[in-house]
Design a protein around this motif. Structure first.
Motif, PDB file in Angstrom:
ATOM      1  N   PHE A 276       0.046  12.603  -8.789  1.00  0.00           N
ATOM      2  CA  PHE A 276      -0.686  13.813  -8.437  1.00  0.00           C
ATOM      3  C   PHE A 276       0.201  15.040  -8.578  1.00  0.00           C
ATOM      4  O   PHE A 276      -0.168  16.041  -9.191  1.00  0.00           O
ATOM      5  N   LYS A 277       1.404  14.935  -8.028  1.00  0.00           N
ATOM      6  CA  LYS A 277       2.335  16.068  -8.061  1.00  0.00           C
ATOM      7  C   LYS A 277       2.754  16.442  -9.465  1.00  0.00           C
ATOM      8  O   LYS A 277       2.946  17.617  -9.773  1.00  0.00           O
ATOM      9  N   THR A 278       2.915  15.452 -10.309  1.00  0.00           N
ATOM     10  CA  THR A 278       3.490  15.717 -11.623  1.00  0.00           C
ATOM     11  C   THR A 278       2.438  15.971 -12.699  1.00  0.00           C
ATOM     12  O   THR A 278       2.778  16.047 -13.874  1.00  0.00           O
TER      13      THR A 278
ATOM     14  N   LEU B 274       0.829  -1.204   0.000  1.00  0.00           N
ATOM     15  CA  LEU B 274       0.000   0.000   0.000  1.00  0.00           C
ATOM     16  C   LEU B 274       0.861   1.251   0.000  1.00  0.00           C
ATOM     17  O   LEU B 274       0.563   2.224  -0.685  1.00  0.00           O
ATOM     18  N   LEU B 275       1.922   1.213   0.776  1.00  0.00           N
ATOM     19  CA  LEU B 275       2.830   2.353   0.852  1.00  0.00           C
ATOM     20  C   LEU B 275       3.402   2.661  -0.525  1.00  0.00           C
ATOM     21  O   LEU B 275       3.377   3.794  -0.985  1.00  0.00           O
ATOM     22  N   ALA B 276       3.879   1.617  -1.202  1.00  0.00           N
ATOM     23  CA  ALA B 276       4.458   1.792  -2.529  1.00  0.00           C
ATOM     24  C   ALA B 276       3.406   2.311  -3.510  1.00  0.00           C
ATOM     25  O   ALA B 276       3.666   3.236  -4.286  1.00  0.00           O
ATOM     26  N   LYS B 277       2.208   1.742  -3.437  1.00  0.00           N
ATOM     27  CA  LYS B 277       1.143   2.149  -4.351  1.00  0.00           C
ATOM     28  C   LYS B 277       0.774   3.612  -4.125  1.00  0.00           C
ATOM     29  O   LYS B 277       0.598   4.377  -5.064  1.00  0.00           O
ATOM     30  N   GLN B 278       0.705   3.974  -2.854  1.00  0.00           N
ATOM     31  CA  GLN B 278       0.314   5.340  -2.541  1.00  0.00           C
ATOM     32  C   GLN B 278       1.387   6.341  -2.958  1.00  0.00           C
ATOM     33  O   GLN B 278       1.083   7.462  -3.352  1.00  0.00           O
ATOM     34  N   GLN B 279       2.637   5.895  -2.878  1.00  0.00           N
ATOM     35  CA  GLN B 279       3.721   6.759  -3.310  1.00  0.00           C
ATOM     36  C   GLN B 279       3.560   7.082  -4.796  1.00  0.00           C
ATOM     37  O   GLN B 279       3.719   8.232  -5.207  1.00  0.00           O
ATOM     38  N   ILE B 280       3.249   6.076  -5.564  1.00  0.00           N
ATOM     39  CA  ILE B 280       3.036   6.272  -6.996  1.00  0.00           C
ATOM     40  C   ILE B 280       1.877   7.227  -7.246  1.00  0.00           C
ATOM     41  O   ILE B 280       1.956   8.142  -8.064  1.00  0.00           O
ATOM     42  N   ASP B 281       0.787   7.033  -6.514  1.00  0.00           N
ATOM     43  CA  ASP B 281      -0.374   7.918  -6.656  1.00  0.00           C
ATOM     44  C   ASP B 281       0.010   9.362  -6.341  1.00  0.00           C
ATOM     45  O   ASP B 281      -0.386  10.283  -7.058  1.00  0.00           O
ATOM     46  N   PHE B 282       0.758   9.519  -5.278  1.00  0.00           N
ATOM     47  CA  PHE B 282       1.178  10.858  -4.853  1.00  0.00           C
ATOM     48  C   PHE B 282       2.065  11.480  -5.931  1.00  0.00           C
ATOM     49  O   PHE B 282       1.899  12.646  -6.308  1.00  0.00           O
ATOM     50  N   ASP B 283       2.984  10.689  -6.444  1.00  0.00           N
ATOM     51  CA  ASP B 283       3.875  11.166  -7.503  1.00  0.00           C
ATOM     52  C   ASP B 283       3.072  11.614  -8.726  1.00  0.00           C
ATOM     53  O   ASP B 283       3.331  12.676  -9.292  1.00  0.00           O
TER      54      ASP B 283
ATOM     55  N   GLY C 272      -8.121  17.859  -5.975  1.00  0.00           N
ATOM     56  CA  GLY C 272      -7.395  19.053  -5.537  1.00  0.00           C
ATOM     57  C   GLY C 272      -7.927  20.354  -6.120  1.00  0.00           C
ATOM     58  O   GLY C 272      -7.196  21.332  -6.190  1.00  0.00           O
TER      59      GLY C 272
END
Lengths: 192, 192
Positions: free
Chosen positions: A141-143, A130-139, A174
């Motif tokens: 979002f940012k980009t 989940l942590l890895a998946k969420q990191q990708i989602d966050f990335d 957002g």
DNA sequence: CACATTTCTTAACTTAAGTGAACGGAGCCT
DNA sequence: AGGCTCCGTTCACTTAAGTTAAGAAATGTG
């Protein structure tokens, strides 16, 4: 419903009948009505949730406005931040639809973990995943721009756009509801 | 440096001297120069990192532009997504400063986990904690404007603003370098 | 069914971020 | 020192999101 839960677990570990029964004996299943608030800002909850059917959402109340930051649907697990930090919750959790959930608390998890060490492993793998998946989602979002985020959501979770009110989707992307509405017409015009 | 590592672990579990020695025997420590690329897009890496000293960053190369999405500094742990998914990496990892890291791989972790079940527990707690923390960060990002994000960063990680080039900070805040520059002068003008 | 409430859309206007280009300073190389 | 690249700032202009307000559509309730 039991099947959904066991199918999910089977992706990580293999359970014996005994273990399945131990789980079932915990009386985890809950049926909740649309609109029910599972957690309020300021509360100290100890419950974790797993969505078997339906949809729940996390939102903040900022300057009197609801800001939705997450949706959890079938086969999604949620441990609120306040369970970990033991501090009052900063956000609300409510049911978007009539839903069937499992509700568990730290004691129950500790009991299961001590009886069946496999569970500890499943929990680790699951939260790392989940942590890895969420990191990708966050990335992502940012980009990307709001428009790209919307198109991306349309690809990845098309169901959400159908089952969730737009003003909740907006803050999830957002932006403001008006901007989402405008952005949608902009996309439609482009495709003609 | 050993001390930094053991201090970190001590927040979660208590290690015996034997266990400490088993860890040290793995030869985890690496010294890396500023600018070194630890992981390239397309590579399949199996390494996880823990920052003892220095700073590393994650960035994507999109349309020829670097988009930085994360910085890891002292006491931060990083397991790249590609280690979990076993797919080629979508991003780069590079050293912002001369750094000292621990570098471990799945085999080493499996070995330690099987010898010392405590480690499994530490890993679970750690990744659940990180997951919760990251969720909060993501929520804050979604619910705030670029300007608020910058002010927020100024509060929470003031060191980053000093040690990291602005154009890398910009994409970390989800904006262009020019916008960050403008936003900073806007804030300065307000405070006068 | 009628009424109230919530949700979505549209529009006009304001504000801030994206874009492209130019300039000056810092550090680097030889 | 001269020339180089990289970085941060500034400016003018474009584009998109925020804001405020009004009205239409959908939903819920007695």
């Amino acid at each position: 419903m039991k099947k959904t839960l066991f199918d999910f677990i089977a992706k990580y570990i293999t359970l014996t009948e005994d273990e399945k029964n131990a789980l079932l004996s915990l009386d985890l299943f809950r049926s909740v009505k649309k609109g029910t608030i599972l957690l309020k800002e300021g509360q100290k909850s100890i419950n974790s949730y797993f969505v078997l059917k339906g949809c729940i959402r996390v939102y903040y109340l900022i300057d009197g406005e609801e800001k939705t930051t997450a949706f959890y649907t079938e086969m999604d697990a949620l441990t609120p931040h306040c369970v970990m930090s033991q501090a009052p919750s900063e956000y609300f959790i409510s049911c978007v639809e009539d839903s069937i959930l499992t509700v568990s608390n730290a004691d129950m998890e500790a009991e299961i973990n001590s009886k069946f060490p496999k569970f500890e492993i499943m929990c680790r793998v699951l939260s790392q995943e989940l942590l890895a998946k969420q990191q990708i989602d966050f990335d992502e979002f940012k980009t990307s721009s709001p428009e790209q985020r919307y198109l991306n959501l349309l690809q990845k979770r098309p169901d959400l756009i159908q089952r969730v009110p737009q003003h909740q989707l907006a803050s999830y992307l957002g932006i403001k509801p008006q901007s989402l509405s405008r952005l949608r017409t902009r996309i439609l015009e482009k495709s003609n």
